[in-house]
Design an enzyme around this catalytic site. Sequence first.
Site, mmCIF file in Angstrom:
data_model
loop_
_atom_site.group_PDB
_atom_site.id
_atom_site.type_symbol
_atom_site.label_atom_id
_atom_site.label_comp_id
_atom_site.label_asym_id
_atom_site.label_seq_id
_atom_site.Cartn_x
_atom_site.Cartn_y
_atom_site.Cartn_z
ATOM 1 N N LYS A 237 0.838 -1.199 0.000
ATOM 2 C CA LYS A 237 0.000 0.000 0.000
ATOM 3 C C LYS A 237 0.874 1.250 0.000
ATOM 4 O O LYS A 237 1.902 1.300 0.670
ATOM 5 C CB LYS A 237 -0.921 -0.014 1.215
ATOM 6 C CG LYS A 237 -1.883 -1.197 1.222
ATOM 7 C CD LYS A 237 -2.558 -1.356 2.572
ATOM 8 C CE LYS A 237 -3.385 -2.622 2.609
ATOM 9 N NZ LYS A 237 -3.938 -2.880 3.960
ATOM 10 N N ARG A 293 -3.912 -7.390 14.041
ATOM 11 C CA ARG A 293 -2.976 -6.418 14.626
ATOM 12 C C ARG A 293 -3.398 -5.024 14.190
ATOM 13 O O ARG A 293 -4.324 -4.868 13.387
ATOM 14 C CB ARG A 293 -1.565 -6.694 14.117
ATOM 15 C CG ARG A 293 -1.500 -6.751 12.582
ATOM 16 C CD ARG A 293 -0.104 -6.865 12.047
ATOM 17 N NE ARG A 293 -0.061 -7.180 10.633
ATOM 18 C CZ ARG A 293 -0.266 -6.335 9.641
ATOM 19 N NH1 ARG A 293 -0.587 -5.076 9.919
ATOM 20 N NH2 ARG A 293 -0.183 -6.708 8.388
#
Length: 459
Positions: A237, A293
Amino acid sequence: MTMQKLFIANRGEIAVRIIRAAQQMGIKTVLGVSEADVDSLAARMADETVLLGPARASESYLNIPRVMDAIRQSNADAVHPGYGFLSENAAFVAGLEAAGTAFVGPRSETIAAMGDKAEARRTAIAASVPVVPGSDGPVANVADALRLVEQIGYPLMIKAAAGGGGRGIRIANTPEDLASVMPVAQAEAKAAFGDDTVYLERYLARVRHVEVQILGDGDRVVHLHERECSLQRKRQKVWEEAPAIMLPASVREALCNSAVKLAASVGYRGAGTIEYLYEDATREFFFIEMNTRIQVEHPITEEITGIDIVQAQLRIARGERLWLEQDQIRICGHAIEVRLNAENPARKFMPNPGKVSRVAVPKSARFDTLLYNGCTVVPFYDSLIGKLVVSGADRDDALQKLRTALAELEIEGIATTRDLHCDLVEVADIQAGAVHSLWLETWLGGKVIQPAKAFAGSS
Protein backbone atom coordinates in the site's frame (compact mmCIF):
# COMPACT_ATOMS: atom_id res chain seq x y z
CA MET A 1 -5.70 -5.78 35.36
CA THR A 2 -3.59 -2.70 35.89
CA MET A 3 -1.05 -2.08 33.16
CA GLN A 4 2.00 -0.40 34.68
CA LYS A 5 4.82 -1.17 32.25
CA LEU A 6 4.44 -1.88 28.55
CA PHE A 7 7.13 -3.68 26.54
CA ILE A 8 7.15 -2.65 22.87
CA ALA A 9 8.35 -5.44 20.61
CA ASN A 10 8.84 -3.31 17.51
CA ARG A 11 10.71 -0.33 16.11
CA GLY A 12 10.39 2.74 13.89
CA GLU A 13 7.39 4.98 13.62
CA ILE A 14 4.93 2.46 15.09
CA ALA A 15 7.08 2.18 18.23
CA VAL A 16 7.02 5.98 18.51
CA ARG A 17 3.23 5.93 18.08
CA ILE A 18 2.75 3.30 20.80
CA ILE A 19 5.08 5.05 23.25
CA ARG A 20 3.17 8.32 22.89
CA ALA A 21 -0.19 6.63 23.40
CA ALA A 22 1.00 4.69 26.45
CA GLN A 23 2.70 7.65 28.10
CA GLN A 24 -0.48 9.72 27.66
CA MET A 25 -2.24 7.01 29.66
CA GLY A 26 0.40 7.07 32.41
CA ILE A 27 1.89 3.71 31.40
CA LYS A 28 5.68 3.34 31.55
CA THR A 29 7.30 2.02 28.39
CA VAL A 30 10.27 -0.23 27.73
CA LEU A 31 11.54 -0.73 24.19
CA GLY A 32 13.41 -3.73 22.87
CA VAL A 33 16.07 -2.48 20.43
CA SER A 34 18.63 -3.95 18.08
CA GLU A 35 22.17 -2.57 17.97
CA ALA A 36 21.11 -0.55 14.91
CA ASP A 37 18.31 1.21 16.81
CA VAL A 38 19.93 2.22 20.10
CA ASP A 39 19.83 5.89 19.07
CA SER A 40 16.45 5.82 17.34
CA LEU A 41 13.69 8.29 18.13
CA ALA A 42 11.68 5.53 19.83
CA ALA A 43 14.69 4.63 22.01
CA ARG A 44 15.07 8.27 23.00
CA MET A 45 11.39 8.49 23.95
CA ALA A 46 10.95 5.22 25.84
CA ASP A 47 11.32 5.18 29.62
CA GLU A 48 13.68 2.22 29.32
CA THR A 49 15.39 0.20 26.59
CA VAL A 50 16.64 -3.38 26.50
CA LEU A 51 19.13 -4.59 23.90
CA LEU A 52 17.81 -7.52 21.88
CA GLY A 53 20.86 -8.26 19.75
CA PRO A 54 22.55 -7.41 16.42
CA ALA A 55 20.96 -5.40 13.63
CA ARG A 56 19.76 -8.42 11.67
CA ALA A 57 16.06 -8.89 12.52
CA SER A 58 16.43 -12.67 12.82
CA GLU A 59 18.90 -12.09 15.66
CA SER A 60 16.88 -9.39 17.42
CA TYR A 61 13.25 -8.47 16.68
CA LEU A 62 12.34 -11.92 15.31
CA ASN A 63 14.33 -13.91 17.86
CA ILE A 64 11.59 -15.13 20.21
CA PRO A 65 13.88 -16.41 23.00
CA ARG A 66 15.78 -13.09 23.08
CA VAL A 67 12.56 -11.06 23.04
CA MET A 68 11.07 -13.19 25.83
CA ASP A 69 14.25 -12.77 27.90
CA ALA A 70 14.07 -9.01 27.39
CA ILE A 71 10.44 -8.94 28.51
CA ARG A 72 11.28 -10.87 31.68
CA GLN A 73 14.30 -8.66 32.32
CA SER A 74 12.16 -5.52 32.02
CA ASN A 75 9.45 -6.76 34.42
CA ALA A 76 6.84 -5.55 31.93
CA ASP A 77 3.31 -6.74 32.57
CA ALA A 78 2.13 -6.26 28.96
CA VAL A 79 3.54 -6.42 25.43
CA HIS A 80 2.51 -4.44 22.35
CA PRO A 81 3.77 -6.01 19.11
CA GLY A 82 3.03 -3.15 16.69
CA TYR A 83 2.81 -4.58 13.17
CA GLY A 84 5.11 -6.93 11.32
CA PHE A 85 7.79 -8.89 13.20
CA LEU A 86 6.05 -11.03 15.88
CA SER A 87 2.66 -9.29 15.80
CA GLU A 88 0.87 -12.29 14.25
CA ASN A 89 3.02 -15.07 15.67
CA ALA A 90 0.70 -17.37 17.62
CA ALA A 91 3.60 -19.24 19.27
CA PHE A 92 5.01 -15.97 20.65
CA VAL A 93 1.62 -14.99 22.04
CA ALA A 94 1.11 -18.45 23.56
CA GLY A 95 4.44 -18.03 25.34
CA LEU A 96 3.30 -14.71 26.79
CA GLU A 97 0.02 -16.24 27.91
CA ALA A 98 1.88 -19.07 29.64
CA ALA A 99 4.09 -16.52 31.40
CA GLY A 100 1.09 -14.50 32.57
CA THR A 101 2.07 -11.44 30.51
CA ALA A 102 -0.76 -9.53 28.80
CA PHE A 103 -0.61 -9.33 25.01
CA VAL A 104 -2.02 -6.22 23.35
CA GLY A 105 -3.96 -8.10 20.73
CA PRO A 106 -6.09 -11.21 20.30
CA ARG A 107 -5.62 -14.58 21.96
CA SER A 108 -3.10 -17.01 20.46
CA GLU A 109 -5.83 -19.31 19.17
CA THR A 110 -7.48 -16.40 17.37
CA ILE A 111 -4.21 -15.48 15.69
CA ALA A 112 -3.75 -19.12 14.67
CA ALA A 113 -7.26 -19.17 13.18
CA MET A 114 -7.28 -15.74 11.52
CA GLY A 115 -3.60 -14.95 11.01
CA ASP A 116 -3.28 -18.06 8.86
CA LYS A 117 -5.00 -16.88 5.71
CA ALA A 118 -6.13 -20.33 4.57
CA GLU A 119 -7.73 -20.99 7.96
CA ALA A 120 -9.26 -17.50 7.95
CA ARG A 121 -10.84 -18.26 4.59
CA ARG A 122 -12.50 -21.37 6.02
CA THR A 123 -13.69 -19.35 9.03
CA ALA A 124 -15.20 -16.73 6.71
CA ILE A 125 -17.04 -19.38 4.73
CA ALA A 126 -18.43 -20.82 7.95
CA ALA A 127 -19.64 -17.33 8.92
CA SER A 128 -21.35 -16.90 5.51
CA VAL A 129 -18.97 -14.10 4.50
CA PRO A 130 -18.37 -14.07 0.71
CA VAL A 131 -14.88 -15.19 -0.36
CA VAL A 132 -12.95 -15.21 -3.63
CA PRO A 133 -13.19 -18.60 -5.40
CA GLY A 134 -10.19 -20.70 -4.37
CA SER A 135 -8.85 -23.73 -2.53
CA ASP A 136 -10.53 -24.80 0.70
CA GLY A 137 -7.16 -24.88 2.49
CA PRO A 138 -3.42 -25.21 2.01
CA VAL A 139 -2.08 -26.68 -1.23
CA ALA A 140 1.05 -28.79 -0.81
CA ASN A 141 2.44 -29.11 -4.33
CA VAL A 142 2.10 -28.21 -7.99
CA ALA A 143 0.27 -31.43 -8.87
CA ASP A 144 -2.49 -30.66 -6.35
CA ALA A 145 -2.64 -27.06 -7.56
CA LEU A 146 -3.06 -28.16 -11.19
CA ARG A 147 -6.00 -30.35 -10.20
CA LEU A 148 -7.68 -27.58 -8.20
CA VAL A 149 -7.26 -24.91 -10.85
CA GLU A 150 -9.63 -26.84 -13.10
CA GLN A 151 -12.43 -25.71 -10.76
CA ILE A 152 -11.00 -22.31 -9.80
CA GLY A 153 -9.82 -21.12 -13.22
CA TYR A 154 -7.14 -18.69 -14.38
CA PRO A 155 -5.70 -16.19 -13.69
CA LEU A 156 -4.69 -17.74 -10.38
CA MET A 157 -3.05 -16.24 -7.30
CA ILE A 158 -0.74 -18.33 -5.14
CA LYS A 159 -0.71 -16.80 -1.64
CA ALA A 160 1.30 -17.40 1.51
CA ALA A 161 -0.95 -18.59 4.34
CA ALA A 162 1.21 -16.80 6.94
CA GLY A 163 2.32 -13.17 7.03
CA GLY A 164 1.31 -10.38 4.70
CA GLY A 165 2.65 -7.24 3.03
CA GLY A 166 2.49 -8.76 -0.45
CA ARG A 167 5.21 -11.34 0.23
CA GLY A 168 4.78 -14.93 -0.92
CA ILE A 169 2.32 -14.02 -3.67
CA ARG A 170 2.61 -14.98 -7.34
CA ILE A 171 0.22 -14.88 -10.33
CA ALA A 172 -0.19 -17.74 -12.81
CA ASN A 173 -2.00 -17.47 -16.15
CA THR A 174 -1.22 -20.94 -17.52
CA PRO A 175 -0.27 -24.41 -16.22
CA GLU A 176 3.34 -23.62 -17.14
CA ASP A 177 3.20 -20.42 -15.09
CA LEU A 178 1.77 -22.30 -12.15
CA ALA A 179 4.51 -24.94 -12.22
CA SER A 180 7.13 -22.19 -12.38
CA VAL A 181 5.90 -19.66 -9.80
CA MET A 182 4.39 -21.83 -7.06
CA PRO A 183 7.81 -23.00 -5.76
CA VAL A 184 8.95 -19.37 -5.82
CA ALA A 185 5.96 -18.29 -3.72
CA GLN A 186 6.63 -21.12 -1.27
CA ALA A 187 10.32 -20.23 -0.96
CA GLU A 188 9.54 -16.55 -0.42
CA ALA A 189 6.93 -17.41 2.23
CA LYS A 190 9.44 -19.64 4.00
CA ALA A 191 12.09 -16.92 3.97
CA ALA A 192 9.74 -14.14 5.11
CA PHE A 193 7.54 -15.96 7.64
CA GLY A 194 9.25 -19.27 8.41
CA ASP A 195 6.26 -21.09 6.86
CA ASP A 196 6.02 -22.18 3.21
CA THR A 197 2.28 -22.99 3.33
CA VAL A 198 0.36 -21.52 0.38
CA TYR A 199 -3.21 -21.60 -0.87
CA LEU A 200 -4.95 -20.61 -4.12
CA GLU A 201 -7.42 -17.90 -5.09
CA ARG A 202 -8.84 -16.69 -8.37
CA TYR A 203 -6.97 -13.52 -9.30
CA LEU A 204 -9.39 -10.62 -9.70
CA ALA A 205 -8.06 -7.69 -11.74
CA ARG A 206 -9.43 -4.13 -11.73
CA VAL A 207 -10.91 -4.44 -8.26
CA ARG A 208 -10.57 -2.10 -5.33
CA HIS A 209 -8.94 -3.02 -2.02
CA VAL A 210 -11.23 -1.99 0.83
CA GLU A 211 -10.75 -2.89 4.49
CA VAL A 212 -12.82 -2.53 7.66
CA GLN A 213 -11.34 -1.58 11.04
CA ILE A 214 -12.87 -3.45 13.97
CA LEU A 215 -12.54 -3.43 17.76
CA GLY A 216 -13.62 -6.28 19.99
CA ASP A 217 -13.46 -7.12 23.69
CA GLY A 218 -13.87 -10.88 23.29
CA ASP A 219 -17.65 -10.74 23.60
CA ARG A 220 -18.75 -7.80 21.48
CA VAL A 221 -17.41 -6.27 18.24
CA VAL A 222 -17.91 -2.88 16.62
CA HIS A 223 -16.55 -1.48 13.36
CA LEU A 224 -14.85 1.88 12.83
CA HIS A 225 -15.92 2.05 9.18
CA GLU A 226 -13.78 1.32 6.17
CA ARG A 227 -10.65 2.47 4.32
CA GLU A 228 -9.67 2.62 0.66
CA CYS A 229 -6.29 0.94 0.05
CA SER A 230 -6.34 0.46 -3.73
CA LEU A 231 -3.22 2.48 -4.56
CA GLN A 232 -0.51 -0.14 -4.31
CA ARG A 233 2.90 -0.82 -5.80
CA LYS A 234 4.12 -4.43 -5.83
CA ARG A 235 1.17 -5.22 -3.55
CA GLN A 236 2.44 -2.75 -0.96
CA LYS A 237 0.00 0.00 0.00
CA VAL A 238 1.20 3.48 -0.93
CA TRP A 239 -1.78 5.82 -0.38
CA GLU A 240 -4.87 5.16 1.78
CA GLU A 241 -8.12 7.02 2.43
CA ALA A 242 -11.03 6.86 4.87
CA PRO A 243 -13.82 6.42 4.17
CA ALA A 244 -13.55 4.45 0.91
CA ILE A 245 -14.06 6.47 -2.26
CA MET A 246 -17.65 6.67 -3.57
CA LEU A 247 -18.82 3.52 -1.83
CA PRO A 248 -22.63 3.20 -1.98
CA ALA A 249 -24.23 3.45 1.46
CA SER A 250 -25.84 0.01 1.10
CA VAL A 251 -22.49 -1.57 0.26
CA ARG A 252 -20.78 0.21 3.17
CA GLU A 253 -23.38 -1.12 5.58
CA ALA A 254 -23.18 -4.68 4.24
CA LEU A 255 -19.38 -4.63 4.15
CA CYS A 256 -18.97 -3.34 7.70
CA ASN A 257 -21.66 -5.64 9.08
CA SER A 258 -19.93 -8.60 7.44
CA ALA A 259 -16.65 -7.66 9.14
CA VAL A 260 -18.34 -7.47 12.54
CA LYS A 261 -20.03 -10.83 11.95
CA LEU A 262 -16.74 -12.51 11.04
CA ALA A 263 -14.81 -11.02 13.97
CA ALA A 264 -17.61 -11.87 16.40
CA SER A 265 -17.63 -15.48 15.18
CA VAL A 266 -14.12 -15.98 16.62
CA GLY A 267 -14.70 -13.94 19.81
CA TYR A 268 -12.23 -11.31 18.62
CA ARG A 269 -10.38 -9.20 21.18
CA GLY A 270 -8.42 -6.06 20.31
CA ALA A 271 -8.02 -4.10 17.09
CA GLY A 272 -8.09 -5.91 13.77
CA THR A 273 -8.74 -5.37 10.11
CA ILE A 274 -10.90 -7.37 7.70
CA GLU A 275 -9.74 -6.93 4.10
CA TYR A 276 -11.89 -7.25 0.99
CA LEU A 277 -11.80 -6.92 -2.78
CA TYR A 278 -14.66 -4.84 -4.18
CA GLU A 279 -15.96 -4.72 -7.75
CA ASP A 280 -17.59 -1.42 -8.71
CA ALA A 281 -19.46 -2.89 -11.68
CA THR A 282 -21.27 -5.59 -9.71
CA ARG A 283 -21.11 -3.99 -6.25
CA GLU A 284 -19.84 -7.32 -4.92
CA PHE A 285 -17.22 -7.69 -2.21
CA PHE A 286 -15.10 -10.69 -1.27
CA PHE A 287 -13.20 -11.39 1.95
CA ILE A 288 -9.49 -12.00 1.35
CA GLU A 289 -7.80 -11.94 4.77
CA MET A 290 -7.75 -10.61 8.31
CA ASN A 291 -4.88 -8.77 9.97
CA THR A 292 -4.93 -9.56 13.69
CA ARG A 293 -2.98 -6.42 14.63
CA ILE A 294 -2.88 -2.67 14.18
CA GLN A 295 -2.42 -1.51 10.57
CA VAL A 296 0.04 1.03 9.16
CA GLU A 297 -2.93 3.05 7.93
CA HIS A 298 -4.82 3.24 11.25
CA PRO A 299 -4.34 7.06 11.56
CA ILE A 300 -6.90 7.85 8.86
CA THR A 301 -9.57 5.92 10.76
CA GLU A 302 -8.61 7.82 13.90
CA GLU A 303 -9.01 11.08 11.96
CA ILE A 304 -12.56 10.36 10.76
CA THR A 305 -13.85 8.77 13.98
CA GLY A 306 -11.95 10.65 16.70
CA ILE A 307 -11.00 7.31 18.31
CA ASP A 308 -7.39 6.68 19.36
CA ILE A 309 -7.02 3.06 18.22
CA VAL A 310 -3.73 2.40 20.03
CA GLN A 311 -5.18 3.58 23.33
CA ALA A 312 -8.26 1.48 22.60
CA GLN A 313 -5.97 -1.54 22.19
CA LEU A 314 -4.35 -0.85 25.55
CA ARG A 315 -7.69 -0.39 27.32
CA ILE A 316 -9.01 -3.69 25.94
CA ALA A 317 -5.76 -5.50 26.83
CA ARG A 318 -6.08 -4.45 30.46
CA GLY A 319 -9.56 -5.94 30.60
CA GLU A 320 -11.95 -3.09 29.85
CA ARG A 321 -15.24 -3.90 28.12
CA LEU A 322 -16.06 -2.02 24.93
CA TRP A 323 -17.21 1.45 25.90
CA LEU A 324 -18.61 2.28 22.45
CA GLU A 325 -21.95 1.46 20.87
CA GLN A 326 -22.02 1.11 17.09
CA ASP A 327 -24.30 4.10 16.57
CA GLN A 328 -21.81 6.33 18.41
CA ILE A 329 -19.08 5.69 15.80
CA ARG A 330 -19.74 8.09 12.95
CA ILE A 331 -17.77 9.26 9.94
CA CYS A 332 -16.67 12.89 10.16
CA GLY A 333 -15.00 14.27 7.03
CA HIS A 334 -12.38 12.56 4.90
CA ALA A 335 -8.77 11.60 5.63
CA ILE A 336 -5.82 10.64 3.41
CA GLU A 337 -2.52 9.02 4.39
CA VAL A 338 0.51 8.79 2.12
CA ARG A 339 3.43 6.57 3.09
CA LEU A 340 6.90 8.08 3.04
CA ASN A 341 9.66 5.58 2.32
CA ALA A 342 13.42 6.02 2.17
CA GLU A 343 13.42 5.12 -1.52
CA ASN A 344 14.37 7.01 -4.65
CA PRO A 345 11.40 7.01 -7.08
CA ALA A 346 13.61 8.49 -9.82
CA ARG A 347 15.82 5.37 -9.63
CA LYS A 348 13.20 2.60 -9.69
CA PHE A 349 12.46 3.09 -5.99
CA MET A 350 15.91 1.99 -4.92
CA PRO A 351 16.24 2.00 -1.10
CA ASN A 352 18.06 5.11 0.09
CA PRO A 353 19.08 4.83 3.75
CA GLY A 354 21.46 7.36 5.25
CA LYS A 355 21.77 10.37 7.53
CA VAL A 356 18.89 12.85 7.64
CA SER A 357 20.36 16.31 8.06
CA ARG A 358 17.06 18.16 8.45
CA VAL A 359 13.32 17.53 8.75
CA ALA A 360 10.71 20.25 8.27
CA VAL A 361 7.35 18.92 9.45
CA PRO A 362 4.18 20.48 7.99
CA LYS A 363 2.09 22.46 10.44
CA SER A 364 -1.02 21.64 8.42
CA ALA A 365 -0.87 17.83 8.79
CA ARG A 366 -0.20 14.91 11.09
CA PHE A 367 3.20 13.29 10.49
CA ASP A 368 3.80 9.95 12.23
CA THR A 369 7.51 9.38 11.78
CA LEU A 370 10.75 7.94 13.13
CA LEU A 371 12.80 10.91 11.87
CA TYR A 372 14.57 13.69 13.74
CA ASN A 373 17.28 16.12 12.69
CA GLY A 374 20.57 14.25 12.43
CA CYS A 375 19.11 10.73 12.67
CA THR A 376 20.28 7.87 10.50
CA VAL A 377 17.85 5.71 8.54
CA VAL A 378 19.40 2.26 8.76
CA PRO A 379 19.41 -0.23 5.85
CA PHE A 380 18.38 -3.35 7.76
CA TYR A 381 14.60 -3.06 7.89
CA ASP A 382 11.52 -1.90 6.01
CA SER A 383 12.06 1.46 4.29
CA LEU A 384 8.95 3.14 5.80
CA ILE A 385 10.02 6.32 7.59
CA GLY A 386 6.70 8.06 8.15
CA LYS A 387 3.09 8.66 7.25
CA LEU A 388 1.74 12.06 6.23
CA VAL A 389 -1.92 12.32 7.23
CA VAL A 390 -4.44 15.04 6.37
CA SER A 391 -8.15 15.38 7.05
CA GLY A 392 -10.73 17.68 5.54
CA ALA A 393 -14.43 18.40 5.46
CA ASP A 394 -14.69 16.23 2.33
CA ARG A 395 -12.37 14.49 -0.13
CA ASP A 396 -11.68 17.58 -2.24
CA ASP A 397 -10.73 19.51 0.89
CA ALA A 398 -8.46 16.66 2.03
CA LEU A 399 -6.73 16.55 -1.37
CA GLN A 400 -6.05 20.27 -1.21
CA LYS A 401 -4.63 19.92 2.30
CA LEU A 402 -2.45 17.04 1.13
CA ARG A 403 -1.09 19.17 -1.70
CA THR A 404 -0.14 21.88 0.80
CA ALA A 405 1.36 19.44 3.32
CA LEU A 406 3.50 17.73 0.69
CA ALA A 407 4.82 21.09 -0.43
CA GLU A 408 5.70 22.01 3.17
CA LEU A 409 7.37 18.70 4.02
CA GLU A 410 11.16 18.68 3.69
CA ILE A 411 13.48 15.77 4.39
CA GLU A 412 17.11 16.51 3.58
CA GLY A 413 19.94 14.02 3.25
CA ILE A 414 18.08 11.06 1.76
CA ALA A 415 15.72 10.50 -1.16
CA THR A 416 12.09 9.72 -0.26
CA THR A 417 8.83 8.95 -2.01
CA ARG A 418 7.52 12.45 -1.32
CA ASP A 419 8.07 13.29 -4.99
CA LEU A 420 5.81 10.40 -6.07
CA HIS A 421 2.96 11.76 -3.96
CA CYS A 422 3.51 15.29 -5.25
CA ASP A 423 2.88 13.88 -8.73
CA LEU A 424 -0.05 11.66 -7.75
CA VAL A 425 -2.06 14.41 -6.07
CA GLU A 426 -2.22 16.24 -9.42
CA VAL A 427 -3.40 13.25 -11.52
CA ALA A 428 -6.96 13.47 -12.84
CA ASP A 429 -7.81 9.84 -12.04
CA ILE A 430 -6.69 10.32 -8.43
CA GLN A 431 -8.72 13.51 -8.10
CA ALA A 432 -11.76 11.73 -9.54
CA GLY A 433 -11.24 8.63 -7.40
CA ALA A 434 -11.05 6.43 -10.52
CA VAL A 435 -8.58 3.93 -9.08
CA HIS A 436 -8.23 0.17 -8.66
CA SER A 437 -5.57 -2.16 -7.27
CA LEU A 438 -3.56 -2.21 -10.53
CA TRP A 439 -3.93 1.48 -11.31
CA LEU A 440 -0.66 2.68 -9.78
CA GLU A 441 1.50 -0.01 -11.38
CA THR A 442 -0.05 0.80 -14.76
CA TRP A 443 0.37 4.55 -14.31
CA LEU A 444 3.98 4.23 -13.24
CA GLY A 445 4.94 2.07 -16.23
CA GLY A 446 8.22 3.52 -17.46
CA LYS A 447 7.51 6.93 -15.91
CA VAL A 448 10.38 8.79 -14.24
CA ILE A 449 9.41 10.72 -11.12
CA GLN A 450 11.07 14.12 -11.10
CA PRO A 451 12.05 15.92 -7.89
CA ALA A 452 9.23 18.12 -6.67
CA LYS A 453 9.73 21.64 -5.41
CA ALA A 454 9.65 22.34 -1.69
CA PHE A 455 7.28 24.86 -0.14
CA ALA A 456 8.46 28.34 -1.07
CA GLY A 457 7.91 29.62 2.46
CA SER A 458 10.17 27.10 4.15
CA SER A 459 13.64 27.95 5.36
